[in-house]
Design an enzyme around this catalytic site. Sequence first.
Site, PDB file in Angstrom:
ATOM      1  N   LYS A  53      -9.047  18.024  -6.746  1.00  0.00           N
ATOM      2  CA  LYS A  53      -7.791  18.741  -6.462  1.00  0.00           C
ATOM      3  C   LYS A  53      -6.617  17.774  -6.398  1.00  0.00           C
ATOM      4  CE  LYS A  53      -6.840  19.879  -1.978  1.00  0.00           C
ATOM      5  NZ  LYS A  53      -5.516  19.480  -1.481  1.00  0.00           N
ATOM      6  N   ASN A  54      -6.789  16.702  -5.616  1.00  0.00           N
ATOM      7  CA  ASN A  54      -5.644  15.830  -5.364  1.00  0.00           C
ATOM      8  C   ASN A  54      -5.344  14.866  -6.513  1.00  0.00           C
ATOM      9  OD1 ASN A  54      -5.113  17.165  -3.034  1.00  0.00           O
ATOM     10  ND2 ASN A  54      -6.143  15.683  -1.688  1.00  0.00           N
ATOM     11  N   CYS A  88      -1.735  22.610   4.527  1.00  0.00           N
ATOM     12  CA  CYS A  88      -2.569  22.870   5.690  1.00  0.00           C
ATOM     13  C   CYS A  88      -1.821  22.561   6.985  1.00  0.00           C
ATOM     14  CB  CYS A  88      -3.821  21.992   5.629  1.00  0.00           C
ATOM     15  SG  CYS A  88      -4.968  22.505   4.347  1.00  0.00           S
ATOM     16  N   ARG A 114       4.091  16.991   9.033  1.00  0.00           N
ATOM     17  CA  ARG A 114       4.109  16.491   7.652  1.00  0.00           C
ATOM     18  C   ARG A 114       5.565  16.402   7.196  1.00  0.00           C
ATOM     19  NH1 ARG A 114      -0.908  19.208   4.464  1.00  0.00           N
ATOM     20  NH2 ARG A 114      -1.004  17.214   3.403  1.00  0.00           N
ATOM     21  N   ASP A 117      -9.888  13.769   5.076  1.00  0.00           N
ATOM     22  CA  ASP A 117     -10.320  15.055   4.517  1.00  0.00           C
ATOM     23  C   ASP A 117     -11.836  15.268   4.649  1.00  0.00           C
ATOM     24  OD1 ASP A 117      -7.695  15.440   3.834  1.00  0.00           O
ATOM     25  OD2 ASP A 117      -7.952  14.831   1.747  1.00  0.00           O
ATOM     26  N   ARG A 166      -8.483  27.388  -1.733  1.00  0.00           N
ATOM     27  CA  ARG A 166      -7.387  26.502  -2.143  1.00  0.00           C
ATOM     28  C   ARG A 166      -7.918  25.224  -2.764  1.00  0.00           C
ATOM     29  NH1 ARG A 166      -3.794  24.817   2.434  1.00  0.00           N
ATOM     30  NH2 ARG A 166      -3.035  23.606   0.682  1.00  0.00           N
TER      31      ARG A 166
END
Length: 420
Positions: free
Chosen positions: A22-23, A117, A122, A306, A399
């Site tokens: 994903k990242n 999230c 953030r 994570d 997600r």
Amino acid sequence: MDKFIIQGGYRLHGNIAVRGAKNHALKVFAASVLTDQPMTVDNVPEIEDIFRLAEILTDIGATIRHPRHGHYTISTAGIHTTHLPKNLVPRLRAAIVLTGPLLARFHSVVFPHPGGCAIGRRPIDIFIAGFKTMGARFQERNGVYRFQAPHGLHGGRFVFPKVSVTATETLMQAAVLADGTTELVNVAREPEILVLANYLNSQGAQIHGAGTSELTITGVAALRAGQCTIMPDRIETVSFIVLALASNSRLTIIDCDPTTIEVPLQLLRASGAKFTVHKNSLTVHPWKKLKPMVVATEEYPGFPTDGQSPLTVLLTQIPGSNEVVETIYGDRLFYTDMLNRMGAHIVMHTPQHVIIHGGTALRGKQVESPDLRAGIAMVIAACIAQGKSEIGNVYQIDRGYEAIDRRLRSIGVHIRRVSN
Ligand code: EPU
């Protein structure tokens, strides 16, 4: 909102394949904005965050084709605005990475605060300071941010006050088309950044030092068309390893890259876990005894934040006193309350430090998925719990984990999705 119903307590078996990261994929999609030439991307995970980012790109004028599973072509030749949509950006943090390429190519970008999230503060102060160093003007009005660089961005030297993954990826992309040379110091070293830099270099960018804490980027006039294959998701790999160990199953994880998870493997081995590691696969073996663990999350190459919530589920199964210190995010341990409701014995010393008195059996319960990684932790907990669990708000899991219910069923998890 969909929910998962899981009947726990079964041994798992077989192979499970890891999808693209994903990242990595999100940042490659953002990089499509750097050039009016097309890009093709393979091994893209079919996850909600990718769908949202594709919607944002389409909203500003990109053309995206998705002819088959995992394969996308993107052309941003038709971008007609640098105002990012107010309804979509608050849904994912990665949307902020678009600001670098937009500012670099179109000299302006307007956007609301990016979401993602709910795991702690953030802010975007590093992005603001970095763009200012590169000549952009910044304004904020009613929660909407505006960066402008009427004469284009220029090079400069920027020392990150704190290591940030997306800020590294954003400023690196901005510097690719800036006038002159940019030095970015104290940057993140995640493998996703290295492969992103290699991809941009294949299009003609001049980025040196990716994978180290200092980047030197010499701006170029334009980038060529590009072709990119997304690297395997290392967080998904860690999640599956933990699932295998927590359920004490023999599981082979295929299509992964074990070199990107050396610290997690080392920690688990020190506890007594046994793995057979090959270039692109890894077999997790059942265990008789694991020793308690003390784990602090850290920037790469340390133990990833994570992977923290999945790991904590395993720690509930290791007799003795285990500890987790979450150093990256302030609010990323509150899901432990739900594990306690399932029968775990976790004591929160501070919001960023828990003691897990392991070796307790878990019982099925009705729980929620508060965010992506805590959501997968709930799934793992439900897989090893006695009885039935119901996990709500699985959009959060969708997600970042592609069709997780279908893939888990193939290794013996009794899971079904119920759509409301
Ligand atoms: N930070 C600031 N100011 C900024 C930016 C960040 O103070 O301008 C702070 C954050 O508050 C946090 C720390 O820096 O305390 C690290 O945050 P970072 O910016 O590195 O996080 P991110 O780039 O927003 C990415 C991943 C996260 C992952 C972190 C850390 C993406 C889209 N997200 O977030 O992934 O946890 O790096 O590795 O790449 C996930 O996939 O579940 C996820 C949350």
